[in-house]
Design a protein around this motif. Structure first.
Motif, PDB file in Angstrom:
ATOM      1  N   GLN A  80     -10.328 -41.509  -7.079  1.00 13.88           N
ATOM      2  CA  GLN A  80     -11.113 -42.524  -7.783  1.00 13.88           C
ATOM      3  C   GLN A  80     -10.884 -42.326  -9.271  1.00 13.88           C
ATOM      4  O   GLN A  80     -10.096 -43.031  -9.864  1.00 13.88           O
ATOM      5  CB  GLN A  80     -12.586 -42.446  -7.419  1.00 13.88           C
ATOM      6  CG  GLN A  80     -13.387 -43.603  -7.955  1.00 13.88           C
ATOM      7  CD  GLN A  80     -14.763 -43.683  -7.328  1.00 13.88           C
ATOM      8  OE1 GLN A  80     -14.958 -43.384  -6.147  1.00 13.88           O
ATOM      9  NE2 GLN A  80     -15.732 -44.076  -8.116  1.00 13.88           N
ATOM     10  N   CYS A  81     -11.485 -41.311  -9.848  1.00 13.23           N
ATOM     11  CA  CYS A  81     -11.237 -41.072 -11.278  1.00 13.23           C
ATOM     12  C   CYS A  81      -9.893 -40.377 -11.486  1.00 13.23           C
ATOM     13  O   CYS A  81      -9.279 -40.493 -12.532  1.00 13.23           O
ATOM     14  CB  CYS A  81     -12.364 -40.275 -11.925  1.00 13.23           C
ATOM     15  SG  CYS A  81     -12.288 -38.486 -11.667  1.00 13.23           S
ATOM     16  N   GLY A  82      -9.425 -39.619 -10.480  1.00 13.75           N
ATOM     17  CA  GLY A  82      -8.120 -38.978 -10.542  1.00 13.75           C
ATOM     18  C   GLY A  82      -8.104 -37.578 -11.124  1.00 13.75           C
ATOM     19  O   GLY A  82      -7.070 -36.916 -11.092  1.00 13.75           O
ATOM     20  N   PHE A  83      -9.213 -37.095 -11.635  1.00 14.33           N
ATOM     21  CA  PHE A  83      -9.214 -35.789 -12.277  1.00 14.33           C
ATOM     22  C   PHE A  83      -8.863 -34.677 -11.296  1.00 14.33           C
ATOM     23  O   PHE A  83      -8.083 -33.779 -11.613  1.00 14.33           O
ATOM     24  CB  PHE A  83     -10.572 -35.501 -12.935  1.00 14.33           C
ATOM     25  CG  PHE A  83     -10.548 -34.279 -13.798  1.00 14.33           C
ATOM     26  CD1 PHE A  83     -10.077 -34.344 -15.097  1.00 14.33           C
ATOM     27  CD2 PHE A  83     -10.960 -33.051 -13.303  1.00 14.33           C
ATOM     28  CE1 PHE A  83     -10.023 -33.218 -15.904  1.00 14.33           C
ATOM     29  CE2 PHE A  83     -10.924 -31.915 -14.095  1.00 14.33           C
ATOM     30  CZ  PHE A  83     -10.447 -31.999 -15.397  1.00 14.33           C
ATOM     31  N   CYS A  84      -9.404 -34.709 -10.105  1.00 17.38           N
ATOM     32  CA  CYS A  84      -9.158 -33.650  -9.121  1.00 17.38           C
ATOM     33  C   CYS A  84      -7.838 -33.837  -8.382  1.00 17.38           C
ATOM     34  O   CYS A  84      -7.368 -32.920  -7.705  1.00 17.38           O
ATOM     35  CB  CYS A  84     -10.292 -33.595  -8.103  1.00 17.38           C
ATOM     36  SG  CYS A  84     -10.328 -35.016  -6.961  1.00 17.38           S
ATOM     37  N   THR A  85      -7.225 -34.997  -8.490  1.00 20.66           N
ATOM     38  CA  THR A  85      -6.081 -35.361  -7.665  1.00 20.66           C
ATOM     39  C   THR A  85      -4.909 -34.385  -7.742  1.00 20.66           C
ATOM     40  O   THR A  85      -4.384 -33.998  -6.697  1.00 20.66           O
ATOM     41  CB  THR A  85      -5.628 -36.801  -7.982  1.00 20.66           C
ATOM     42  OG1 THR A  85      -6.757 -37.674  -7.847  1.00 20.66           O
ATOM     43  CG2 THR A  85      -4.519 -37.250  -7.053  1.00 20.66           C
ATOM     44  N   PRO A  86      -4.463 -33.952  -8.926  1.00 18.29           N
ATOM     45  CA  PRO A  86      -3.344 -33.004  -8.927  1.00 18.29           C
ATOM     46  C   PRO A  86      -3.640 -31.729  -8.146  1.00 18.29           C
ATOM     47  O   PRO A  86      -2.807 -31.275  -7.347  1.00 18.29           O
ATOM     48  CB  PRO A  86      -3.131 -32.705 -10.414  1.00 18.29           C
ATOM     49  CG  PRO A  86      -3.662 -33.908 -11.126  1.00 18.29           C
ATOM     50  CD  PRO A  86      -4.834 -34.358 -10.291  1.00 18.29           C
TER      51      PRO A  86
END
Length: 159
Positions: A99-105
């Motif tokens: 969603q926000c992408g911060f945790c994605t990596p």
């Protein structure tokens, strides 16, 4: 103690002059400009800073550079090749695994390590394997679906 630390980063030989106790996270982000690895909690609890060190998912905020010398490190930037996304990255996009992408990596890198060890994980194995990576947006269901899809698409595990 300041010294030259040599290691392999995303399949490329790398050397940095750095304090032995400086954390890998800060070398990646500040010294080498690889900002895909995120600073989250700084206490090795959230998983935002996950990288692969010698084929193991580790929290780079808790790995001093003295422990990196002579080893292989893989970051989120090292997963794609020649402009082509890794199947995990593709699955996160197609399944809206963020969603926000911060945790994605950190999620993707941790999932990569999971799929290396367990090429065809069950849903329960995925949930257990991803337990240490937190998503504040609540995209966990889509993240699990993305990892399931990637595992099927990769047919045999991570490259």
């Amino acid at each position: 103690m300041q010294r030259t630390v040599s290691f392999t980063l995303n399949d490329k030989p790398t050397s940095v002059d750095v304090d032995d106790e400086r954390m890998l996270l800060w070398v990646l982000r500040s010294d080498l400009g690889l900002t895909g690895t995120k600073f989250g909690c700084g206490m090795s609890l959230c998983g935002a800073c996950t990288v692969i060190l010698e084929n193991e998912a580790v929290r780079s905020c808790a790995v001093p550079m003295k422990d990196v010398a002579g080893k292989q490190v893989l970051t989120i930037e090292g997963l794609s090749h020649n402009g082509k996304l890794h199947p995990l990255q593709e699955a996160f996009v197609t399944r809206d695994g963020f969603q926000c992408g911060f945790c994605t990596p950190g999620m993707i890198v941790n999932a990569y390590a999971l799929l290396q060890k367990t090429p065809h994980p069950t849903r329960e194995q995925i949930i257990d394997g991803m337990e240490g990576n937190l998503c504040r947006c609540g995209a966990h269901v889509r993240i699990v679906e993305a990892i399931e899809e990637a595992g099927k698409n990769m047919a045999g595990g991570a490259r």
